[in-house]
Scaffold this active site. Sequence first.
Site, short mmCIF file in Angstrom:
data_model
loop_
_atom_site.label_atom_id
_atom_site.label_comp_id
_atom_site.label_asym_id
_atom_site.label_seq_id
_atom_site.Cartn_x
_atom_site.Cartn_y
_atom_site.Cartn_z
N THR A 123 0.81 -1.22 0.00
CA THR A 123 0.00 0.00 0.00
C THR A 123 0.84 1.26 0.00
O THR A 123 1.95 1.28 0.54
CB THR A 123 -0.91 0.00 1.26
OG1 THR A 123 -1.50 1.31 1.39
CG2 THR A 123 -0.14 -0.27 2.52
N TYR A 147 -1.35 0.18 10.10
CA TYR A 147 -1.70 -0.53 8.86
C TYR A 147 -0.51 -0.46 7.88
O TYR A 147 0.00 -1.48 7.42
CB TYR A 147 -2.96 0.08 8.24
CG TYR A 147 -3.21 -0.34 6.83
CD1 TYR A 147 -3.35 -1.69 6.52
CD2 TYR A 147 -3.29 0.59 5.80
CE1 TYR A 147 -3.56 -2.10 5.20
CE2 TYR A 147 -3.50 0.20 4.49
CZ TYR A 147 -3.63 -1.14 4.19
OH TYR A 147 -3.83 -1.54 2.90
#
Length: 333
Positions: A123, A147
């Site tokens: 990501t 995350y």
Amino acid sequence: MSLAMDAPNVLVTGGAGYIGSHACKVLSQAGYRPVTFDNLSTGWAAAVKFGPLVQADLLDRAAIDAAFAQYSPVAVMHFAALSQVGEASRDPGLYWRNNVGGALNLIEAMVAAGCRDMIFSSTCATYGDHDGVVLDEQTPQLPLNAYGASKRAIEDILRDFGKSHALNSVIFRYFNVAGADPDAEVGEWHRPETHLIPIMIEAAAGTRDALVINGNDYPTHDGTCIRDYVHVMDLVQAHVLGLEWLRAGKQSRVFNLGTGVGFSVAEVIRQCRAGTGHRVPHSFGPRREGDAAALVSGSRRAIEELGWVPKRSSLKQMIEDAWRWHQTGGYSG
Ligand code: UDP
């Protein structure tokens, strides 16, 4: 479409989720049999339409070994992960345990089974905030939340296993994935929903309350956060190219997947109104913990080296496809 009996298996973790289910569709179109490995914590059995489902958890190593023994996959696409920035900021331990622990089990099971090729779903959240500069693959990774940190750690693990066990990986760092399968066989369906475009569409359709914009005091042209949105079908096509890259014996590589164009939250709302003809009821709220002001991709590498050709990634097309999918009622419809 029916698959040849000898279609090679690809293990798709998270194949019941948003991106994984679209990946299964394009894998089956490319002549592979996608074998979904998913604990259905956030995914949907109804999204598994293109191959078998193994309902199991990546924290259960024996279940992963059993899936390798049963299906002998030629490669793994690893999507399964928790992926909400807000939740990660509130409960980092959950993200480290689930995302990193699960990936490590998977990687060790691959090595034990002699499966050496992994496509990994990383990501742009691994980059953190860089004052609005375009983020290319060399940008330092300084994640703002657990995350992004958990995904960066998995990238590190893949590099280590590349050196120690000749594990080959293609790492894709996604920007903001949006849209849905144009045939509406699969689509984005999170419960609860936290992502901007589906929330906006539900608010426009009147199936939920007004959208709350998370902050309008960011250092951007209109004060709302800027993101680079990429169509899920374009994104998963890149994964098939990544799989072919590894199967051709090419070296491990990192690729950004975005369009290089950023839109603010306010601009996305305007496009939704123009595209659907529905007003998007909205209000302004505080910033969301862990949000970067602007995340825009430098994506030349995927285009130049992989031969990736994004075809549906205009904001207009993504919103149209997401709207069409929403009209089906999703997996609970
Ligand atoms: N966002 C928002 N309201 C919402 C959901 C998202 O203002 O109800 C904003 C969010 O803060 C971010 C952008 O929309 O600036 C995209 O968020 P999303 O959760 O879709 O993706 P992320 O960037 O976290 O991967």
